[in-house]
Write a protein that holds these residues in place. Structure first.
Motif, mmCIF file in Angstrom:
data_model
loop_
_atom_site.group_PDB
_atom_site.id
_atom_site.type_symbol
_atom_site.label_atom_id
_atom_site.label_comp_id
_atom_site.label_asym_id
_atom_site.label_seq_id
_atom_site.Cartn_x
_atom_site.Cartn_y
_atom_site.Cartn_z
ATOM 1 N N ARG A 147 14.671 -22.229 40.723
ATOM 2 C CA ARG A 147 13.840 -22.690 41.644
ATOM 3 C C ARG A 147 12.347 -23.030 41.109
ATOM 4 N NH1 ARG A 147 9.972 -20.877 45.225
ATOM 5 N NH2 ARG A 147 10.681 -18.588 44.676
ATOM 6 N N ARG A 148 11.748 -21.827 40.442
ATOM 7 C CA ARG A 148 10.520 -21.814 39.636
ATOM 8 C C ARG A 148 10.932 -20.999 38.379
ATOM 9 N NH1 ARG A 148 5.245 -20.588 42.822
ATOM 10 N NH2 ARG A 148 6.198 -18.536 42.679
ATOM 11 N N VAL A 149 10.019 -21.461 37.261
ATOM 12 C CA VAL A 149 10.337 -20.839 35.990
ATOM 13 C C VAL A 149 8.785 -20.465 35.773
ATOM 14 C CG1 VAL A 149 10.777 -20.792 33.566
ATOM 15 C CG2 VAL A 149 12.098 -22.078 35.410
ATOM 16 N N PHE A 150 8.615 -19.084 35.038
ATOM 17 C CA PHE A 150 7.102 -18.657 34.756
ATOM 18 C C PHE A 150 7.468 -17.951 33.083
ATOM 19 C CE2 PHE A 150 6.395 -18.922 39.141
ATOM 20 C CZ PHE A 150 4.965 -19.054 39.316
ATOM 21 N N LEU A 151 6.507 -18.075 32.546
ATOM 22 C CA LEU A 151 6.205 -17.817 31.123
ATOM 23 C C LEU A 151 5.429 -16.497 31.213
ATOM 24 C CD1 LEU A 151 5.741 -21.212 29.181
ATOM 25 C CD2 LEU A 151 7.683 -20.010 29.858
ATOM 26 N N LEU A 187 16.787 -23.383 32.127
ATOM 27 C CA LEU A 187 16.869 -22.682 33.428
ATOM 28 C C LEU A 187 16.785 -23.532 34.506
ATOM 29 C CD1 LEU A 187 14.352 -19.808 32.344
ATOM 30 C CD2 LEU A 187 16.783 -19.490 32.923
ATOM 31 N N ARG A 188 16.206 -24.570 34.536
ATOM 32 C CA ARG A 188 15.896 -25.792 35.392
ATOM 33 C C ARG A 188 17.234 -26.312 35.699
ATOM 34 N NH1 ARG A 188 11.086 -25.860 37.060
ATOM 35 N NH2 ARG A 188 9.197 -25.930 35.583
ATOM 36 N N ALA A 189 18.098 -26.613 34.680
ATOM 37 C CA ALA A 189 19.377 -27.015 34.834
ATOM 38 C C ALA A 189 20.542 -26.251 35.393
ATOM 39 C CB ALA A 189 19.858 -27.363 33.447
ATOM 40 N N GLY A 192 12.470 -13.251 42.120
ATOM 41 C CA GLY A 192 13.330 -14.555 42.291
ATOM 42 C C GLY A 192 13.033 -15.620 41.600
ATOM 43 N N ASP A 193 12.022 -15.742 41.001
ATOM 44 C CA ASP A 193 11.560 -16.911 39.833
ATOM 45 C C ASP A 193 12.055 -16.455 38.416
ATOM 46 O OD1 ASP A 193 9.950 -18.022 41.814
ATOM 47 O OD2 ASP A 193 8.082 -17.068 41.315
ATOM 48 N N ALA A 233 6.599 -25.193 32.362
ATOM 49 C CA ALA A 233 7.042 -24.095 33.283
ATOM 50 C C ALA A 233 6.297 -24.381 34.553
ATOM 51 C CB ALA A 233 6.617 -22.618 32.552
ATOM 52 N N ASP A 234 6.568 -23.588 35.384
ATOM 53 C CA ASP A 234 5.597 -23.646 36.682
ATOM 54 C C ASP A 234 4.528 -22.999 36.688
ATOM 55 O OD1 ASP A 234 7.463 -25.283 38.918
ATOM 56 O OD2 ASP A 234 8.794 -23.939 37.934
ATOM 57 N N GLY A 235 4.326 -21.738 35.844
ATOM 58 C CA GLY A 235 3.352 -21.121 35.797
ATOM 59 C C GLY A 235 3.236 -20.121 34.498
ATOM 60 N N VAL A 236 2.333 -20.176 33.845
ATOM 61 C CA VAL A 236 1.906 -19.424 32.255
ATOM 62 C C VAL A 236 0.990 -18.196 32.718
ATOM 63 C CG1 VAL A 236 1.376 -19.433 30.312
ATOM 64 C CG2 VAL A 236 2.143 -21.726 31.418
ATOM 65 N N ALA A 237 1.482 -17.129 32.408
ATOM 66 C CA ALA A 237 0.646 -15.825 32.498
ATOM 67 C C ALA A 237 -0.326 -15.836 31.410
ATOM 68 C CB ALA A 237 1.587 -14.786 32.368
#
Length: 255
Positions: free
Chosen positions: A198-202, A192-194, A139-140, A221-225
């Motif tokens: 809900r959340r964006v991951f790299l 993607l936010r626009a 879903g992210d 981003a909300d998270g970075v791998a």
């Protein structure tokens, strides 16, 4: 008959963590090849050396020349062969231009260059694992973050790698670049936010820590791998690249 040496060629970085990672990867590959040789009664563990095409040395040509001088000659009176494995995730300028040029400049008489590491399903599996460790859940939104290249062949490799990640995640990913090419990672994060994500991951399609990985952390981003890094699947991938090339060289030498 001596086993061909392995020269692992990476891009290069001033980041000490990234340099240590490449050294650890080379050591792990050496252990993998040594374990395989012991298990099959094959030739001794090959010499494994690292080289870099940018930022720091030694260069591939320097390593190949040093290898020829240090290893001396085989029992057949020939210079010890070498297998060059480009530790690159896409085949761009460095793989198609820099590495062959360095090999030619070394004047090493028996060198084979393998295909680059990526794209490969093993890398997609690792990226999936890294994303989940960073907190991604279904879903992210996911951005496939690559360094980028002006070489069309490298961009095609990135598209193939992104398709493999899509298969493993079961959801689409957006491609963006951190250094060369468009769109850039921060732009796609904002898009993607626009669009209501809900959340964006790299998903980092980078091998090691360095400037490019740091830029990902600054992209909003909300998270970075984590980078792909040292993983048993990466070690096996490089070892397999070496074995295929070395077996071919051995068959030619035995004729």
């Amino acid at each position: 008959m001596s086993a061909p040496a392995l020269v692992l060629v990476a891009h290069g970085t001033r980041n000490t963590k990234g340099v240590r990672m490449i050294a650890a990867l080379a050591e792990a590959v050496s252990q993998e090849l040594g374990a395989g040789a012991a298990g099959h009664g094959a030739a001794p563990t090959p010499w494994v050396r690292t080289a870099f095409v940018d930022v720091l040395g030694p260069s591939p040509s320097e390593v190949l020349r040093d290898l020829a001088m240090s290893a001396g000659e085989t029992s057949a009176g020939e210079t010890l062969p070498a297998v060059v494995v480009p530790a690159f995730l896409a085949s761009g300028y460095h793989v198609h231009q820099d590495v062959p040029r360095e090999v030619a400049e070394s004047a090493h008489p028996a060198t084979v260059v393998t295909p680059a590491m990526g794209p490969d399903p093993a890398l997609a599996r690792i990226m999936t694992m890294r994303l989940r460790a960073a907190g991604w859940t279904p879903g992210d939104a996911v951005i496939f973050a690559a360094a980028g290249s002006s070489d069309a062949r490298a961009r095609q490799d990135v598209r193939r790698a992104a398709a493999l990640l899509t298969e493993h995640l079961g959801t689409g990913v957006r491609i963006a670049y951190v250094a060369t090419g468009a769109p850039r990672v921060p732009e796609v994060v904002a898009e993607l936010r626009a669009a209501g994500a809900r959340r964006v991951f790299l998903a980092s399609y980078l091998l090691a820590h360095g400037l490019f990985q740091q830029r990902l952390h600054d992209a909003g981003a909300d998270g970075v791998a984590e980078p792909i890094g040292v993983h048993p699947a990466v070690v096996r991938l490089i070892a397999d690249r070496y074995r295929v090339a070395a077996d071919g060289m051995t068959r030619v030498r035995a004729r």
